[in-house]
Scaffold this motif. Sequence first.
Motif, PDB file in Angstrom:
ATOM      1  N   UNK A  38       6.021  -5.356  -3.893  1.00 53.50           N
ATOM      2  CA  UNK A  38       6.780  -4.110  -3.813  1.00 53.50           C
ATOM      3  C   UNK A  38       7.706  -3.977  -5.019  1.00 53.50           C
ATOM      4  N   UNK A  39       8.369  -5.072  -5.402  1.00 57.37           N
ATOM      5  CA  UNK A  39       9.231  -5.051  -6.583  1.00 57.37           C
ATOM      6  C   UNK A  39       8.424  -4.689  -7.827  1.00 57.37           C
ATOM      7  N   UNK A  40       7.231  -5.299  -7.969  1.00 57.33           N
ATOM      8  CA  UNK A  40       6.377  -5.001  -9.119  1.00 57.33           C
ATOM      9  C   UNK A  40       5.957  -3.533  -9.109  1.00 57.33           C
ATOM     10  N   UNK A  41       5.678  -2.996  -7.925  1.00 62.15           N
ATOM     11  CA  UNK A  41       5.295  -1.584  -7.825  1.00 62.15           C
ATOM     12  C   UNK A  41       6.442  -0.661  -8.219  1.00 62.15           C
ATOM     13  N   UNK A  42       7.659  -1.032  -7.828  1.00 56.16           N
ATOM     14  CA  UNK A  42       8.822  -0.236  -8.226  1.00 56.16           C
ATOM     15  C   UNK A  42       8.978  -0.234  -9.751  1.00 56.16           C
TER      16      UNK A  42
END
Length: 603
Positions: A38-42
């Motif tokens: 999720x962090x990478x997607x953000x």
Amino acid sequence: MHFHGPGLDTGDLSLKDVQFKHMGRLKEFVKPYAGYLILAMCLVVAITVLGLIGPLLTRQALDIYIPAHDWDGLNRIILVYVLIQASIAVLRYSQTYIMSWTGQRILFLMRRRMFVHLQDLGLDFYDRMQAGRIMSRLTSDIDALNELITGGVINLLSDVLSLVGIMYIMLRVNYRLALVSFITLPLLFVTVWSLRFRMTRAYHKVRRRIADVNANLQESISGMRIVQAFSREDVNMDRFSETNMRNFQANMEAQTLHALFFPLVEVIGAIGTATVVYYGGLRMSWGDAAITVGTLWAFLQYVTRFFWPVRELSEIYNLILQGAVSAERVFEVLDWEPNVKDRPGAIWLSDVAGRVEFKNVTFEYQKDLPVLHDVNLEARPGETIALVGPTGAGKSTIISLLCRFYDVTSGAVLIDGVDIRDIAIASLRKHMGIVLQDTFIFSGTIMENIRYGKLDATDEEVKEAARLVGADEFISRMPDGYQTQVGERGSRLSVGQRQLLAFARALLADPRILILDEATSSVDSYTELLIQKALERLLKGRTSFVIAHRLSTIRNADRIYVIDGGRVVQTGTHEELLAQGGLYKDLYEKQFSGNPLGNAAAR
């Protein structure tokens, strides 16, 4: 679960199943690292949004600041542009690092899960599946899944956001020019759709062919001694070349389709660019104030960028195809149920007296093709039981059932009156020691190989076990003694030396039930004499099962069972069986009459 054919590789599954059947199941590996994803997607969202600002800044510079000679405004635009690009670089580094770390953790988790499952699978799986094919699934197929999870998903998000963002900005800036630039979209979709199914078939074939190559390599390398002994190098080379050529052809088919896609997208992109230039230039010549030099330049940048994610989406589609095929192959193995597993409430045997009974045991490897028929035999605690008979009679199958490598088809095998299916497998095998004719020695030292029978054994206990079986004599002559490296599969040791290490390994475990499956067949007469002396001490107090093609080694057995055609045809001591006549006497006389077929017949 059912599989088609002995190798589990089925090339004719429906394309719909191949693409989507197992994809959702990957979440069990991804879930522990969902926060990092999720962090990478953000970060990807931030990178994509910032990346879309550049053409708008260029438009503003061309239409406002340069014509007005507003150099302060132009410098501000340039500074903002540089800061955006620097931010993108930092964010992209962070996103790449996070995904690389996450990808390696997922890769570790998947390989560990598959390896643990392979440890639990019964011998029926390995009877049907070549080692090279298993290695292919454990390595290249899991690599493909990892690439899909860590690269495909993130890039898919980035490309979709880019496409949506570009289309939104283009429509807001000038909807007429935007609609003109979208004219090529139907042609693009038709191109993608027409190649879709052919690429799916091609990548499925590639996965099967590389598995064939791995299987061929594993078999050829493992059997190199036999290959060279029979001068089969040329034949093996021809077989490998044929397998390798099929792999080459499958890859070329996939790469040809893959290579065809990019030029087609480039051509479609060039048509889109040319259309925008023509229509935009025409509108400017007509005096359309809504289309300026900056607007046209920004549109050309957006149109070019529009086809970048389209090209990348084709790469992602290839990853999805490869990943879907790999997911099918990996989950086929993970879904394979062990043929032997603990029953609910299986008991743990803390102590074993060693009474073994086979009651009306029938067994079949393949349905309706029994190899054992209504076998009954008994071993009392401390007895030595010998199994004798021709090749293929079922002796080794009896041993496999006793060790619970397979479960009986009907009847029961009992230890101390308890059905072994009601005993925890680890508990059952803890009380057994086994030495096979085909001894397996692991890479490592002599000390490590003997200690494999009891991992917490002291060095002195290891050396004592080696002394008891007569292995200490040759070990002491080795360059580094017990720390001598034996090589893969014990390649630096003779066959007889490997057998002695196997004896020491089994005896170190101090089993209540000892199994020797033609364990002295590969040692010379002197070594066999050493083993016989050791066995007199080691078999005492233990229930032992001995299969030997040298009938001289089983003369002192408490009871001999003669097996023929999967049935017990004679029972008794050595002297009793000779007096009875029949198969045992025939085997004995052939072996000691000098008949060269004697040894083979007695196996």
